[in-house]
Design a protein around this motif. Structure first.
Motif, PDB file in Angstrom:
ATOM      1  N   LYS A  12       0.830  -1.202   0.000  1.00 29.63           N
ATOM      2  CA  LYS A  12       0.000   0.000   0.000  1.00 29.63           C
ATOM      3  C   LYS A  12       0.867   1.255   0.000  1.00 29.63           C
ATOM      4  O   LYS A  12       0.605   2.201  -0.744  1.00 29.63           O
ATOM      5  CB  LYS A  12      -0.899  -0.024   1.230  1.00 29.63           C
ATOM      6  N   GLN A  27       2.352   2.174  -3.216  1.00 27.38           N
ATOM      7  CA  GLN A  27       1.406   2.751  -4.158  1.00 27.38           C
ATOM      8  C   GLN A  27       1.015   4.193  -3.818  1.00 27.38           C
ATOM      9  O   GLN A  27       0.377   4.859  -4.627  1.00 27.38           O
ATOM     10  CB  GLN A  27       0.133   1.899  -4.190  1.00 27.38           C
ATOM     11  N   THR A  38      -0.967   7.278  -6.274  1.00 31.87           N
ATOM     12  CA  THR A  38      -2.395   7.539  -6.154  1.00 31.87           C
ATOM     13  C   THR A  38      -2.729   8.922  -6.698  1.00 31.87           C
ATOM     14  O   THR A  38      -1.910   9.839  -6.674  1.00 31.87           O
ATOM     15  CB  THR A  38      -2.856   7.451  -4.689  1.00 31.87           C
ATOM     16  N   GLN A  53     -10.722  10.231  -6.084  1.00 32.70           N
ATOM     17  CA  GLN A  53     -10.076   9.172  -6.851  1.00 32.70           C
ATOM     18  C   GLN A  53      -9.098   8.386  -5.973  1.00 32.70           C
ATOM     19  O   GLN A  53      -8.936   7.178  -6.133  1.00 32.70           O
ATOM     20  CB  GLN A  53      -9.348   9.762  -8.055  1.00 32.70           C
ATOM     21  N   GLU A  54      -8.449   9.094  -5.053  1.00 28.93           N
ATOM     22  CA  GLU A  54      -7.549   8.432  -4.110  1.00 28.93           C
ATOM     23  C   GLU A  54      -8.319   7.426  -3.256  1.00 28.93           C
ATOM     24  O   GLU A  54      -7.846   6.323  -2.990  1.00 28.93           O
ATOM     25  CB  GLU A  54      -6.876   9.473  -3.216  1.00 28.93           C
ATOM     26  N   ARG A  86     -11.132   5.890  -4.119  1.00 29.67           N
ATOM     27  CA  ARG A  86     -11.446   4.754  -4.997  1.00 29.67           C
ATOM     28  C   ARG A  86     -10.249   3.812  -5.109  1.00 29.67           C
ATOM     29  O   ARG A  86     -10.377   2.589  -5.010  1.00 29.67           O
ATOM     30  CB  ARG A  86     -11.816   5.249  -6.403  1.00 29.67           C
ATOM     31  N   HIS A  87      -9.092   4.395  -5.328  1.00 29.89           N
ATOM     32  CA  HIS A  87      -7.870   3.608  -5.505  1.00 29.89           C
ATOM     33  C   HIS A  87      -7.567   2.795  -4.242  1.00 29.89           C
ATOM     34  O   HIS A  87      -7.245   1.596  -4.324  1.00 29.89           O
ATOM     35  CB  HIS A  87      -6.704   4.548  -5.825  1.00 29.89           C
ATOM     36  N   ASP A 115     -10.102  -0.057  -3.782  1.00 25.22           N
ATOM     37  CA  ASP A 115      -9.809  -1.132  -4.736  1.00 25.22           C
ATOM     38  C   ASP A 115      -8.634  -1.981  -4.268  1.00 25.22           C
ATOM     39  O   ASP A 115      -8.645  -3.209  -4.416  1.00 25.22           O
ATOM     40  CB  ASP A 115      -9.498  -0.551  -6.122  1.00 25.22           C
ATOM     41  N   MET A 116      -7.608  -1.350  -3.700  1.00 24.95           N
ATOM     42  CA  MET A 116      -6.444  -2.095  -3.225  1.00 24.95           C
ATOM     43  C   MET A 116      -6.829  -3.084  -2.136  1.00 24.95           C
ATOM     44  O   MET A 116      -6.389  -4.240  -2.133  1.00 24.95           O
ATOM     45  CB  MET A 116      -5.377  -1.136  -2.695  1.00 24.95           C
ATOM     46  N   ARG A 163      -6.695   9.581   4.303  1.00 24.59           N
ATOM     47  CA  ARG A 163      -7.519   9.788   3.109  1.00 24.59           C
ATOM     48  C   ARG A 163      -8.812  10.514   3.467  1.00 24.59           C
ATOM     49  O   ARG A 163      -9.258  11.421   2.752  1.00 24.59           O
ATOM     50  CB  ARG A 163      -7.828   8.442   2.449  1.00 24.59           C
ATOM     51  N   ARG A 217     -18.344  -0.190  -4.705  1.00 27.90           N
ATOM     52  CA  ARG A 217     -17.400   0.927  -4.512  1.00 27.90           C
ATOM     53  C   ARG A 217     -18.081   2.256  -4.769  1.00 27.90           C
ATOM     54  O   ARG A 217     -17.921   3.205  -3.994  1.00 27.90           O
ATOM     55  CB  ARG A 217     -16.204   0.755  -5.450  1.00 27.90           C
TER      56      ARG A 217
END
Length: 243
Positions: free
Chosen positions: A73, A76, A80, A86-87, A89-90, A93-94, A131, A180
């Motif tokens: 993580k 990544q 991101t 969007q962060e 979402r990313h 998803d991870m 986040r 999501r």
């Protein structure tokens, strides 16, 4: 609790990695002390010496899982998106991809509540709360920060559980996308209350000050007056100290 040897080829690490392999290939029933010891090339007493019992071993397996996930993580984080939605979402998803790919390990990680996994688990939660804080600072959150974090966690864990409980021939990847986006809709606004081109306390203070009339029934007159004074100072000033 037994002392921990952190060298790469330590007996403790070999036992944990053997347990993870057995867990992933055969589920919790495959993780017997005898089977783990054999896979690690050791005698069963070594497990009791390092972990106390099977529960202690599973705690170490959960910690290993959290540590590995956090390593991936963090690697990544620089990749991101700058957009906090969007962060989110990313990051979601991870988590879900990890759970889908590591069913049994993910389940053990979620069941573990021992102090052995606290450090790694807390580090993961810090990333999540970071986040959420960025969403809040940019004016995206539609719910309280703590509730937002709970929704994000619950939907991620629920998505993984539902995926694995569905027969393989009936699994539809669209399920994960829909869940999501339902999470995104539950915790974020369609548009931020703070303009994207602005940042810091001043625009946030202006946004909150503009919303104060809608909250007249929540605050007393004195409280609203004091809050309005504070917000006015913040909104008019990007950091000049006041006497």
């Amino acid at each position: 609790m037994p002392s921990r040897d952190t060298t790469d080829n330590s007996p403790r690490r070999r036992i944990v990695e053997a347990a993870v392999e057995l867990l992933e290939s055969g589920g919790p029933e495959a993780v017997s002390t005898r089977a783990v010891a054999a896979a690690a090339g050791m005698q069963p007493p070594a497990i009791y010496r390092h972990f106390g019992d099977k529960d202690g071993l599973l705690e170490a397996v959960a910690e290993h899982g959290y540590t590995q996930f956090l390593k991936d993580k963090r690697a990544q984080l620089d990749l991101t998106p700058a957009d906090p939605v969007q962060e989110l979402r990313h990051g979601w998803d991870m988590v879900v991809e990890f759970g889908v790919s590591h069913r049994e390990l993910f389940a053990v990680m979620n069941r573990s509540t021992s102090s052995g996994t606290d450090a790694a688990h807390r580090a993961g939660l810090e990333i999540l709360h970071g986040r959420v804080c960025r969403l809040a600072a940019a004016g995206w959150l539609r719910v309280d920060e703590e509730l937002a974090a709970q929704i994000i966690q619950a939907t991620g864990q629920g998505a993984v559980t539902t995926w694995h409980s569905t027969p393989a021939e009936r699994r539809d990847p669209m399920l994960l996308t829909v869940l999501r986006e339902a999470m995104i809709a539950a915790v974020t606004r369609a548009e931020p209350t703070v303009p994207a081109e602005e940042s810091g306390p001043a625009p946030a203070a202006r946004a909150l000050r503009a919303a104060l009339p809608d909250k007249a029934d929540v605050l007393s007159d004195a409280e609203q007056s004091l809050l309005h004074e504070w917000l006015t100072r913040l909104a008019a000033d990007a950091g000049t100290p006041h006497a």
